[in-house]
Design a protein around this motif. Structure first.
Motif, short mmCIF file in Angstrom:
data_model
loop_
_atom_site.label_atom_id
_atom_site.label_comp_id
_atom_site.label_asym_id
_atom_site.label_seq_id
_atom_site.Cartn_x
_atom_site.Cartn_y
_atom_site.Cartn_z
N LYS A 127 0.83 -1.21 0.00
CA LYS A 127 0.00 0.00 0.00
C LYS A 127 0.86 1.26 0.00
O LYS A 127 0.46 2.28 -0.55
CB LYS A 127 -0.92 0.01 1.21
N GLU A 128 2.06 1.18 0.61
CA GLU A 128 2.93 2.35 0.70
C GLU A 128 3.35 2.85 -0.69
O GLU A 128 3.36 4.03 -0.96
CB GLU A 128 4.17 2.00 1.52
N GLY A 129 3.69 1.94 -1.59
CA GLY A 129 4.11 2.34 -2.93
C GLY A 129 2.99 2.32 -3.95
O GLY A 129 3.22 2.47 -5.15
N GLN A 130 1.79 2.12 -3.47
CA GLN A 130 0.64 1.92 -4.35
C GLN A 130 0.35 3.12 -5.25
O GLN A 130 0.16 2.97 -6.45
CB GLN A 130 -0.57 1.60 -3.48
N LYS A 131 0.34 4.32 -4.69
CA LYS A 131 -0.06 5.49 -5.46
C LYS A 131 0.91 5.72 -6.62
O LYS A 131 0.48 5.94 -7.76
CB LYS A 131 -0.12 6.73 -4.58
N ASP A 132 2.22 5.65 -6.34
CA ASP A 132 3.21 5.86 -7.40
C ASP A 132 3.12 4.78 -8.47
O ASP A 132 3.18 5.08 -9.67
CB ASP A 132 4.62 5.88 -6.81
N ARG A 133 2.95 3.54 -8.04
CA ARG A 133 2.88 2.43 -8.99
C ARG A 133 1.66 2.55 -9.89
O ARG A 133 1.75 2.40 -11.11
CB ARG A 133 2.85 1.10 -8.22
N LEU A 134 0.51 2.84 -9.28
CA LEU A 134 -0.71 2.95 -10.07
C LEU A 134 -0.68 4.17 -10.99
O LEU A 134 -1.11 4.10 -12.14
CB LEU A 134 -1.94 3.01 -9.16
N THR A 135 -0.16 5.30 -10.49
CA THR A 135 -0.07 6.50 -11.32
C THR A 135 0.81 6.25 -12.54
O THR A 135 0.47 6.65 -13.66
CB THR A 135 0.49 7.68 -10.50
N LYS A 136 1.92 5.56 -12.33
CA LYS A 136 2.81 5.23 -13.45
C LYS A 136 2.11 4.30 -14.43
O LYS A 136 2.21 4.46 -15.65
CB LYS A 136 4.10 4.61 -12.94
N SER A 137 1.39 3.31 -13.90
CA SER A 137 0.71 2.33 -14.74
C SER A 137 -0.37 2.97 -15.61
O SER A 137 -0.62 2.52 -16.73
CB SER A 137 0.07 1.24 -13.88
N LEU A 138 -1.01 4.01 -15.11
CA LEU A 138 -2.09 4.65 -15.85
C LEU A 138 -1.59 5.36 -17.11
O LEU A 138 -2.34 5.54 -18.06
CB LEU A 138 -2.83 5.65 -14.97
N SER A 139 -0.32 5.75 -17.12
CA SER A 139 0.19 6.49 -18.27
C SER A 139 0.92 5.60 -19.29
O SER A 139 1.35 6.08 -20.33
CB SER A 139 1.14 7.59 -17.79
#
Length: 173
Positions: free
Chosen positions: A145-157
């Motif tokens: 969960k800690e790295g979730q936001k960065d990982r998902l944001t990168k995946s979206l682009s």
């Protein structure tokens, strides 16, 4: 010298003839397949050492315990398909056309922020279920969960990658 070659060749021929006749005489063809039976193997017994461990059950009547080896793969395409209520293959087809997940979500009427939040909520729910089931520890879930936001944001682009165009996949063909 010529005499020695003739003597050696006669000796070799004689040896071959005697060996062949001895094999025929004893009715044991040298190159024939053996009539011996192959050893029988009990497959269940041989593979039992690879089976998952059983609970302490002296009568061995219970089912073997199922080992959960790891957390189910967190796959942004599958998660996006759940959020957008489409099949993962539809997401992949759109990505192969050059679209990002954000563009696909916008076509469905969802903004980037809403889409990101729904993906996070979906993934958090999955992680919480896995912690309750004992598949992963609370610390493991917190680390994901800690790295979730960065990982998902990168995946979206990200756009789809054709493996045939990828440099590391060039096998020199």
């Amino acid at each position: 010298m010529k005499y020695q070659k003739v003597t050696v060749s006669i000796f070799v021929a004689l040896l071959l003839i005697l060996g062949a006749s001895a094999a025929v005489w004893h009715n044991s063809p040298a190159l024939a397949k053996s009539n011996a039976k192959a050893p029988s193997i009990n497959a269940k017994e041989a593979m039992s050492k690879f089976a998952p461990p059983r609970k302490n059950d002296k009568a061995k009547t219970s089912e073997p315990t199922v080992r959960k080896s790891r957390l189910p793969q967190l796959n942004v395409v599958s998660e996006a398909a759940v959020v957008l209520n489409v099949l993962p293959i539809n997401i992949i087809e759109e990505m192969n056309k050059g679209k990002t997940l954000v563009q696909i979500a916008k076509e469905k009427g969802i903004t980037k922020a809403e889409f990101l939040q729904k993906l996070k909520d979906n993934e958090n729910q999955l992680l919480d279920e896995e912690v309750k089931a004992g598949t992963i520890s609370e610390d493991h879930a917190d680390a994901i969960k800690e790295g979730q936001k960065d990982r998902l944001t990168k995946s979206l682009s990200l756009k789809s990658v054709n493996v045939n165009d990828h440099q590391s996949m060039d096998m020199g063909n």
